[in-house]
Design a protein around this motif. Structure first.
Motif, mmCIF file in Angstrom:
data_model
loop_
_atom_site.group_PDB
_atom_site.id
_atom_site.type_symbol
_atom_site.label_atom_id
_atom_site.label_comp_id
_atom_site.label_asym_id
_atom_site.label_seq_id
_atom_site.Cartn_x
_atom_site.Cartn_y
_atom_site.Cartn_z
ATOM 1 N N ALA A 250 29.726 27.646 -51.181
ATOM 2 C CA ALA A 250 30.837 28.697 -51.662
ATOM 3 C C ALA A 250 30.376 30.092 -51.255
ATOM 4 C CB ALA A 250 30.968 28.625 -53.047
ATOM 5 N N SER A 251 31.418 30.722 -51.486
ATOM 6 C CA SER A 251 31.329 32.220 -50.933
ATOM 7 C C SER A 251 30.989 32.405 -49.376
ATOM 8 C CB SER A 251 30.019 32.958 -51.651
ATOM 9 O OG SER A 251 30.074 34.133 -51.612
ATOM 10 N N ILE A 252 31.933 31.719 -48.917
ATOM 11 C CA ILE A 252 31.713 31.705 -47.262
ATOM 12 C C ILE A 252 32.543 32.725 -46.622
ATOM 13 C CG2 ILE A 252 32.567 30.251 -45.294
ATOM 14 C CD1 ILE A 252 31.438 27.973 -46.557
ATOM 15 N N VAL B 256 40.160 21.597 -53.384
ATOM 16 C CA VAL B 256 40.414 22.993 -53.325
ATOM 17 C C VAL B 256 39.474 23.460 -54.575
ATOM 18 C CG1 VAL B 256 42.353 24.712 -54.321
ATOM 19 C CG2 VAL B 256 43.011 22.722 -52.999
ATOM 20 N N THR B 257 39.216 24.723 -54.324
ATOM 21 C CA THR B 257 38.424 25.536 -55.434
ATOM 22 C C THR B 257 39.218 26.728 -55.859
ATOM 23 O OG1 THR B 257 37.057 26.572 -53.811
ATOM 24 C CG2 THR B 257 35.960 24.487 -54.795
ATOM 25 N N THR B 258 39.217 26.942 -57.106
ATOM 26 C CA THR B 258 39.764 28.328 -57.693
ATOM 27 C C THR B 258 38.909 28.785 -58.566
ATOM 28 O OG1 THR B 258 40.706 27.060 -59.710
ATOM 29 C CG2 THR B 258 42.197 27.161 -57.664
ATOM 30 N N VAL C 281 36.233 19.951 -63.532
ATOM 31 C CA VAL C 281 36.050 21.293 -64.329
ATOM 32 C C VAL C 281 34.594 22.187 -63.942
ATOM 33 C CG1 VAL C 281 35.588 22.038 -66.551
ATOM 34 C CG2 VAL C 281 36.831 20.066 -66.461
ATOM 35 N N LYS C 282 35.282 23.322 -63.829
ATOM 36 C CA LYS C 282 34.195 24.401 -63.282
ATOM 37 C C LYS C 282 33.362 25.206 -64.330
ATOM 38 C CE LYS C 282 34.143 27.066 -58.866
ATOM 39 N NZ LYS C 282 34.837 28.097 -58.211
ATOM 40 N N LEU C 283 32.215 24.867 -64.423
ATOM 41 C CA LEU C 283 31.311 25.622 -65.292
ATOM 42 C C LEU C 283 30.496 26.684 -64.694
ATOM 43 C CD1 LEU C 283 30.412 22.248 -67.149
ATOM 44 C CD2 LEU C 283 32.084 23.865 -67.954
ATOM 45 N N PRO D 259 26.326 26.874 -54.745
ATOM 46 C CA PRO D 259 25.562 28.030 -54.339
ATOM 47 C C PRO D 259 26.484 28.788 -53.363
ATOM 48 C CG PRO D 259 25.031 25.987 -52.881
ATOM 49 C CD PRO D 259 26.157 25.398 -53.719
ATOM 50 N N PHE D 260 26.249 30.226 -53.571
ATOM 51 C CA PHE D 260 27.318 31.254 -53.128
ATOM 52 C C PHE D 260 26.472 31.989 -52.055
ATOM 53 C CE2 PHE D 260 30.368 32.650 -56.423
ATOM 54 C CZ PHE D 260 30.645 31.532 -56.835
ATOM 55 N N ILE D 261 27.009 31.538 -50.848
ATOM 56 C CA ILE D 261 26.206 32.167 -49.564
ATOM 57 C C ILE D 261 26.410 33.516 -49.373
ATOM 58 C CG2 ILE D 261 25.896 31.876 -47.280
ATOM 59 C CD1 ILE D 261 26.963 29.023 -47.261
ATOM 60 N N GLY D 262 27.629 33.990 -49.143
ATOM 61 C CA GLY D 262 28.002 35.323 -49.088
ATOM 62 C C GLY D 262 27.450 36.462 -49.984
ATOM 63 N N ARG D 263 27.536 36.019 -51.224
ATOM 64 C CA ARG D 263 26.950 36.946 -52.179
ATOM 65 C C ARG D 263 25.580 37.008 -52.187
ATOM 66 N NH1 ARG D 263 30.730 36.418 -57.709
ATOM 67 N NH2 ARG D 263 32.512 36.166 -56.395
ATOM 68 N N ILE D 264 24.743 36.233 -51.863
ATOM 69 C CA ILE D 264 23.298 36.394 -51.339
ATOM 70 C C ILE D 264 23.038 37.339 -50.163
ATOM 71 C CG2 ILE D 264 21.125 35.208 -50.900
ATOM 72 C CD1 ILE D 264 22.133 32.887 -52.884
HETATM 73 O O1 G3P Z 1 35.046 30.306 -55.522
HETATM 74 C C1 G3P Z 1 33.820 30.971 -55.588
HETATM 75 C C2 G3P Z 1 33.351 31.563 -54.154
HETATM 76 O O2 G3P Z 1 33.788 31.005 -53.089
HETATM 77 C C3 G3P Z 1 33.712 33.250 -54.188
HETATM 78 O O3 G3P Z 1 33.489 33.687 -52.848
HETATM 79 O O4 G3P Z 1 33.814 35.633 -51.430
HETATM 80 O O5 G3P Z 1 34.057 35.879 -53.979
HETATM 81 O O6 G3P Z 1 31.748 35.688 -53.072
HETATM 82 P P1 G3P Z 1 33.242 35.438 -52.772
#
Ligand code: G3P
Length: 214
Positions: A163-165, A25-27, A82-84, A128-133
Motif C-alpha cells: 500500500a501507499s504506492i 478495492v481498498t478504502t 475489515v481493515k484494522l 505495509p505502506f511503502i510511500g510513507r516509509i
Molecule cells: O490505503 C492506504 C494507503 O494506500 C495510503 O496511501 O498515499 O496516503 O500513503 P498514502
C-alpha cells in the motif's frame, strides 16, 4: 500479482473495473473524507461494482469498538474485508474476527514484526505502506522484502498487500519481490499501459500500411 485500486471514488472504481483486470478495492477514512460521502453507503455501492475483496476500515481504535464496527462492516456484503490498524487492540480484534471467519486487512504496517504478529493472528491481508516509509528517508521496499521472506520462511498464508504506492516503479518492484497484491491509486494505474515507443511504433505501423495500400 493481484491489482486493487486504492480509492473511495466510484467513477475511478468503475473505470478501473472496466479494464477487466481489477481484483479488489481498498478504502480508508481519509479517502472517504475526501469524497464527503457516508462510509457504509459508499461501501455498499463499491461492492455492487467489484466482486473481489473490498477493504472497509474501522474508525474505532479500541478492541470493543473495532469488534462492533467490524462486525457491522462485514454485514454490508460477502466481499467486505475489515481493515484494522496494526496496533495491540487491532491484533486482538484480528484474532477474534478470524475466529468468527471475518476476513481482515491489517493496515498501517511499518515494521516486519507487526506483519509477523498479524499473520499469527490470522489476518487475510497485511498492508505495509511503502510511500510513507520512503517519505521519511528510508526504503519502503526493504519492508516488503523482509515481510515476504518471513512469510515464506514459515508458510504464513496472510497475503502481502503493498500500500501507499506512489508511482509505477513501486508496482514493478512489488511484482519482482513477490507481493501478493498491490493497491494502487487510479492516477498510477492509468500509467501502466503507457510507453512513448508503443505510441510512435503504432503510428508508424499504421502510416506504413496506409502508404503502401491507401
Ligand atoms: O490505503 C492506504 C494507503 O494506500 C495510503 O496511501 O498515499 O496516503 O500513503 P498514502
Amino acid at each position: 500479482m493481484e491489482l486493487y485500486i486504492d480509492t473511495a471514488n466510484l467513477d475511478e472504481i468503475k473505470e478501473a473495473a472496466d479494464l477487466g483486470v481489477l481484483d479488489g478495492v481498498t478504502t480508508n477514512p481519509s479517502l472517504i473524507a475526501k469524497e464527503g460521502v457516508d462510509y457504509v453507503k459508499r461501501l455498499g455501492e463499491i461492492c455492487e461494482v467489484v466482486s473481489g475483496p473490498v477493504s472497509a476500515e474501522v474508525i474505532a481504535t479500541d478492541f470493543d469498538g473495532m469488534m462492533t464496527e467490524g462486525r457491522d462492516r462485514a454485514k454490508i456484503a460477502d466481499n467486505i474485508v475489515v481493515k484494522l490498524p496494526s496496533t495491540v487492540d487491532g491484533l486482538k480484534a484480528c484474532k477474534a474476527m478470524s475466529e468468527e471467519s471475518i476476513r481482515t486487512n491489517l493496515t498501517l504496517c511499518f515494521q516486519p514484526l507487526q506483519a509477523m504478529m498479524v499473520a499469527k493472528a490470522g489476518a487475510f491481508l497485511v498492508s505495509p505502506f511503502i510511500g510513507r516509509i520512503d517519505d521519511i528517508g528510508a526504503d519502503g521496499m526493504d519492508l516488503i522484502r523482509q515481510i515476504r521472506e518471513i512469510y515464506d520462511n514459515y508458510g504464513y498464508s496472510t497475503q502481502v498487500l503493498a500500500a501507499s504506492i506512489r508511482h509505477p516503479m513501486h508496482v514493478v518492484e512489488c511484482a519482482l519481490v513477490g507481493c501478493d497484491v498491490a493497491t494502487v491509486p487510479f492516477k498510477v494505474i492509468k500509467q501502466f499501459m503507457n510507453h512513448p515507443l508503443t505510441d510512435s511504433g503504432l503510428e508508424k505501423f499504421v502510416a506504413d500500411y496506409q502508404k503502401a495500400f491507401g
